[in-house]
Design a protein around this motif. Sequence first.
Motif, PDB file in Angstrom:
ATOM      1  N   ASP A 262      -7.289   6.669  -2.252  1.00 36.58           N
ATOM      2  CA  ASP A 262      -8.075   6.168  -3.478  1.00 36.58           C
ATOM      3  C   ASP A 262      -7.264   5.016  -3.981  1.00 36.58           C
ATOM      4  O   ASP A 262      -7.550   4.801  -5.286  1.00 36.58           O
ATOM      5  CB  ASP A 262      -8.371   7.283  -4.504  1.00 36.58           C
ATOM      6  N   LEU A 263      -6.727   4.026  -3.073  1.00 38.83           N
ATOM      7  CA  LEU A 263      -6.032   3.028  -3.457  1.00 38.83           C
ATOM      8  C   LEU A 263      -7.031   2.062  -3.746  1.00 38.83           C
ATOM      9  O   LEU A 263      -6.739   0.912  -4.860  1.00 38.83           O
ATOM     10  CB  LEU A 263      -5.179   2.752  -2.476  1.00 38.83           C
ATOM     11  N   THR A 264      -8.450   1.871  -3.207  1.00 40.89           N
ATOM     12  CA  THR A 264      -9.260   1.130  -3.711  1.00 40.89           C
ATOM     13  C   THR A 264     -10.621   1.883  -3.327  1.00 40.89           C
ATOM     14  O   THR A 264     -10.603   2.843  -2.746  1.00 40.89           O
ATOM     15  CB  THR A 264      -9.177  -0.143  -2.811  1.00 40.89           C
ATOM     16  N   SER A 265     -11.814   1.175  -3.629  1.00 39.20           N
ATOM     17  CA  SER A 265     -13.018   1.730  -3.196  1.00 39.20           C
ATOM     18  C   SER A 265     -13.917   0.723  -2.643  1.00 39.20           C
ATOM     19  O   SER A 265     -13.511  -0.367  -2.484  1.00 39.20           O
ATOM     20  CB  SER A 265     -13.579   2.025  -4.742  1.00 39.20           C
ATOM     21  N   PRO A 266     -14.995   1.308  -1.756  1.00 38.09           N
ATOM     22  CA  PRO A 266     -15.860   0.222  -0.982  1.00 38.09           C
ATOM     23  C   PRO A 266     -16.391  -0.837  -1.993  1.00 38.09           C
ATOM     24  O   PRO A 266     -16.530  -2.029  -1.492  1.00 38.09           O
ATOM     25  CB  PRO A 266     -17.032   1.065  -0.599  1.00 38.09           C
ATOM     26  N   GLU A 267     -16.553  -0.572  -3.315  1.00 38.24           N
ATOM     27  CA  GLU A 267     -17.257  -1.623  -4.217  1.00 38.24           C
ATOM     28  C   GLU A 267     -15.997  -2.573  -4.288  1.00 38.24           C
ATOM     29  O   GLU A 267     -16.496  -3.757  -4.339  1.00 38.24           O
ATOM     30  CB  GLU A 267     -17.693  -0.741  -5.617  1.00 38.24           C
TER      31      GLU A 267
ATOM     32  N   MET B 221      -7.705   4.781   5.430  1.00 38.16           N
ATOM     33  CA  MET B 221      -6.459   5.385   4.667  1.00 38.16           C
ATOM     34  C   MET B 221      -6.109   4.883   3.665  1.00 38.16           C
ATOM     35  O   MET B 221      -5.545   5.518   2.624  1.00 38.16           O
ATOM     36  CB  MET B 221      -5.224   5.511   5.823  1.00 38.16           C
ATOM     37  N   ALA B 222      -6.444   3.976   3.240  1.00 37.64           N
ATOM     38  CA  ALA B 222      -6.471   3.235   1.818  1.00 37.64           C
ATOM     39  C   ALA B 222      -7.597   3.897   1.150  1.00 37.64           C
ATOM     40  O   ALA B 222      -7.138   4.275  -0.224  1.00 37.64           O
ATOM     41  CB  ALA B 222      -6.762   1.598   1.748  1.00 37.64           C
TER      42      ALA B 222
ATOM     43  N   GLU C  29     -15.147   6.742   3.472  1.00 35.28           N
ATOM     44  CA  GLU C  29     -14.164   6.752   2.288  1.00 35.28           C
ATOM     45  C   GLU C  29     -13.773   8.321   2.189  1.00 35.28           C
ATOM     46  O   GLU C  29     -13.027   8.582   1.365  1.00 35.28           O
ATOM     47  CB  GLU C  29     -14.709   6.397   1.030  1.00 35.28           C
ATOM     48  N   ASN C  30     -14.274   8.970   3.239  1.00 31.55           N
ATOM     49  CA  ASN C  30     -13.920  10.634   3.408  1.00 31.55           C
ATOM     50  C   ASN C  30     -13.202  10.874   4.478  1.00 31.55           C
ATOM     51  O   ASN C  30     -13.038  12.035   4.879  1.00 31.55           O
ATOM     52  CB  ASN C  30     -15.287  11.126   3.376  1.00 31.55           C
ATOM     53  N   ALA C  31     -12.385  10.374   5.302  1.00 29.86           N
ATOM     54  CA  ALA C  31     -11.612  10.400   6.273  1.00 29.86           C
ATOM     55  C   ALA C  31     -10.263  10.858   5.779  1.00 29.86           C
ATOM     56  O   ALA C  31      -9.784  10.437   5.008  1.00 29.86           O
ATOM     57  CB  ALA C  31     -11.214   9.202   7.053  1.00 29.86           C
ATOM     58  N   TRP C  32      -9.847  12.033   6.500  1.00 30.98           N
ATOM     59  CA  TRP C  32      -8.408  12.504   5.784  1.00 30.98           C
ATOM     60  C   TRP C  32      -7.326  12.413   6.657  1.00 30.98           C
ATOM     61  O   TRP C  32      -6.218  12.635   6.335  1.00 30.98           O
ATOM     62  CB  TRP C  32      -8.611  14.094   5.953  1.00 30.98           C
TER      63      TRP C  32
ATOM     64  N   LEU D  91       0.945  -1.337   0.003  1.00 32.82           N
ATOM     65  CA  LEU D  91       0.005  -0.050  -0.002  1.00 32.82           C
ATOM     66  C   LEU D  91       0.916   1.375  -0.052  1.00 32.82           C
ATOM     67  O   LEU D  91       0.535   2.369  -0.655  1.00 32.82           O
ATOM     68  CB  LEU D  91      -0.853   0.210   1.245  1.00 32.82           C
ATOM     69  N   ALA D  92       1.980   1.235   0.804  1.00 28.61           N
ATOM     70  CA  ALA D  92       2.964   2.479   0.512  1.00 28.61           C
ATOM     71  C   ALA D  92       3.609   2.547  -0.531  1.00 28.61           C
ATOM     72  O   ALA D  92       3.478   3.780  -0.900  1.00 28.61           O
ATOM     73  CB  ALA D  92       3.995   2.051   1.848  1.00 28.61           C
ATOM     74  N   TRP D  93       3.957   1.509  -1.268  1.00 25.30           N
ATOM     75  CA  TRP D  93       4.638   1.595  -2.437  1.00 25.30           C
ATOM     76  C   TRP D  93       3.781   2.291  -3.624  1.00 25.30           C
ATOM     77  O   TRP D  93       4.068   2.721  -4.423  1.00 25.30           O
ATOM     78  CB  TRP D  93       5.369   0.040  -2.867  1.00 25.30           C
ATOM     79  N   ASN D  94       2.425   1.818  -3.211  1.00 23.36           N
ATOM     80  CA  ASN D  94       1.344   2.206  -4.254  1.00 23.36           C
ATOM     81  C   ASN D  94       0.897   3.548  -4.161  1.00 23.36           C
ATOM     82  O   ASN D  94       0.042   4.040  -4.854  1.00 23.36           O
ATOM     83  CB  ASN D  94       0.402   1.320  -4.404  1.00 23.36           C
ATOM     84  N   GLY D  95       1.520   4.097  -3.374  1.00 22.52           N
ATOM     85  CA  GLY D  95       1.201   5.486  -2.907  1.00 22.52           C
ATOM     86  C   GLY D  95       0.369   6.000  -1.632  1.00 22.52           C
ATOM     87  O   GLY D  95      -0.066   7.162  -1.365  1.00 22.52           O
ATOM     88  N   GLY D  96       0.313   4.895  -0.701  1.00 23.44           N
ATOM     89  CA  GLY D  96      -0.562   5.281   0.473  1.00 23.44           C
ATOM     90  C   GLY D  96       0.419   5.788   1.529  1.00 23.44           C
ATOM     91  O   GLY D  96       1.075   5.464   2.069  1.00 23.44           O
ATOM     92  N   ARG D  97      -0.072   7.083   1.690  1.00 20.26           N
ATOM     93  CA  ARG D  97       0.921   8.274   2.526  1.00 20.26           C
ATOM     94  C   ARG D  97       0.956   7.908   3.871  1.00 20.26           C
ATOM     95  O   ARG D  97       1.812   8.412   4.579  1.00 20.26           O
ATOM     96  CB  ARG D  97       0.611   9.686   2.410  1.00 20.26           C
ATOM     97  N   TRP D  98      -0.101   7.268   4.446  1.00 19.39           N
ATOM     98  CA  TRP D  98      -0.399   7.003   5.786  1.00 19.39           C
ATOM     99  C   TRP D  98       0.467   5.638   6.251  1.00 19.39           C
ATOM    100  O   TRP D  98       0.300   5.454   7.583  1.00 19.39           O
ATOM    101  CB  TRP D  98      -1.893   6.903   6.406  1.00 19.39           C
ATOM    102  N   PHE D  99       0.637   4.790   5.195  1.00 15.25           N
ATOM    103  CA  PHE D  99       1.155   3.651   5.514  1.00 15.25           C
ATOM    104  C   PHE D  99       2.766   3.908   5.687  1.00 15.25           C
ATOM    105  O   PHE D  99       3.455   3.755   4.823  1.00 15.25           O
ATOM    106  CB  PHE D  99       1.069   2.723   4.569  1.00 15.25           C
TER     107      PHE D  99
END
Length: 344
Positions: free
Chosen positions: A162-167, A157-158, A194-197, A75-83
């Motif tokens: 926008d790494l994934t969506s609820p769907e 945080m994922a 999906e709108n937590a910052w 997730l971090a390598w894919n751009g997840g800044r909080w990981f």
Amino acid sequence: MLLHVTRPGVVAPVAVDPTGLTGPTRKQARGPRWRGTSANRFVPAGVDPTGLEQRIVEAIAGAPDGAAVTGWAALAWNGGRWFTGTTATGAPMPVPIAIDDHRTLVRVPGALACHDWLFDGEVTTVDGIPITVPERSLSFALRRALSDRSAIELIDMAYFDDLTSPELFGRHLARLRSRPGVRRARRAFGRADENAWSPMESVMRCLWEEAGLDLPLTNPPVFDRDGKHLLTPDLLDPTAGVAGEYYGAVHAGLGPRRRDLVREDLYRDTGIELVPMMSTDMRDTGQFVRRLHRAYGRASARGADPDRRTWTLEQPDWWVDTSTVERRRALSAYERATWLRHRS
């Protein structure tokens, strides 16, 4: 595993090369100019081994072909800044490497071998290293979370990046059966937003819900009756008129405190009860919960008529709603720079 990493600032470990063209000779590898990362993998000695992305690359370089980075590291390598790859105390977490039951991983410093399932299509290559897709990476992390609260934070945080969506994630979870930790993952999925910052917004929302109060909205924009944007609370119960704001380290100093005072005046002017949460409240979360209940009591005693409020959540025509992953993914580059600048 030989890697061809294309991400700037990251150095891929290389194998010994008798010619010295693509890697160190055996003699050079034993010298002070090279640092071993795993069996027959080396980087120049000056490469910092503590950087997040460098740690990930060095871990997967020591894995067999067919393995992939997963969990928080993917997730971090894919751009997840909080990981961030660290524990609550700041200690580095091992990089989880997914390998099947027919392969072994020679001990690699900083890597955690995970003999776990992999569905077809769940490994992709990003900037030269194999990683599991976000849905699989997230479910791996969730099934090892220590609590429902921490699992909710991971999903939030994922969604944040926008790494994934609820769907998409819901569809992935539906494929999992009796895997360890799946029940926790599903409970967390049902409570994620999906709108937590920030992670602390997730924590505060969980405390709010666990206090037996109505689940608040996350980062809803508030407008006056003329369509002017007033503020965006971290959390808001629009029925009761109670808002929550987290005051972390970024709120320290005169400048941030001055801005906070302006916002607090706005809350008073609009008649919204503000409940701050400080980082020190994590030592005793009951303090925040007690403040929250008192705020609900004051709001109830005031008994303001919702129809006479000076504020509204109705969005004017000029506003662009970014409250869902799907809406954010649909934005143009210009729109993202304009409407998601708070995420920079």
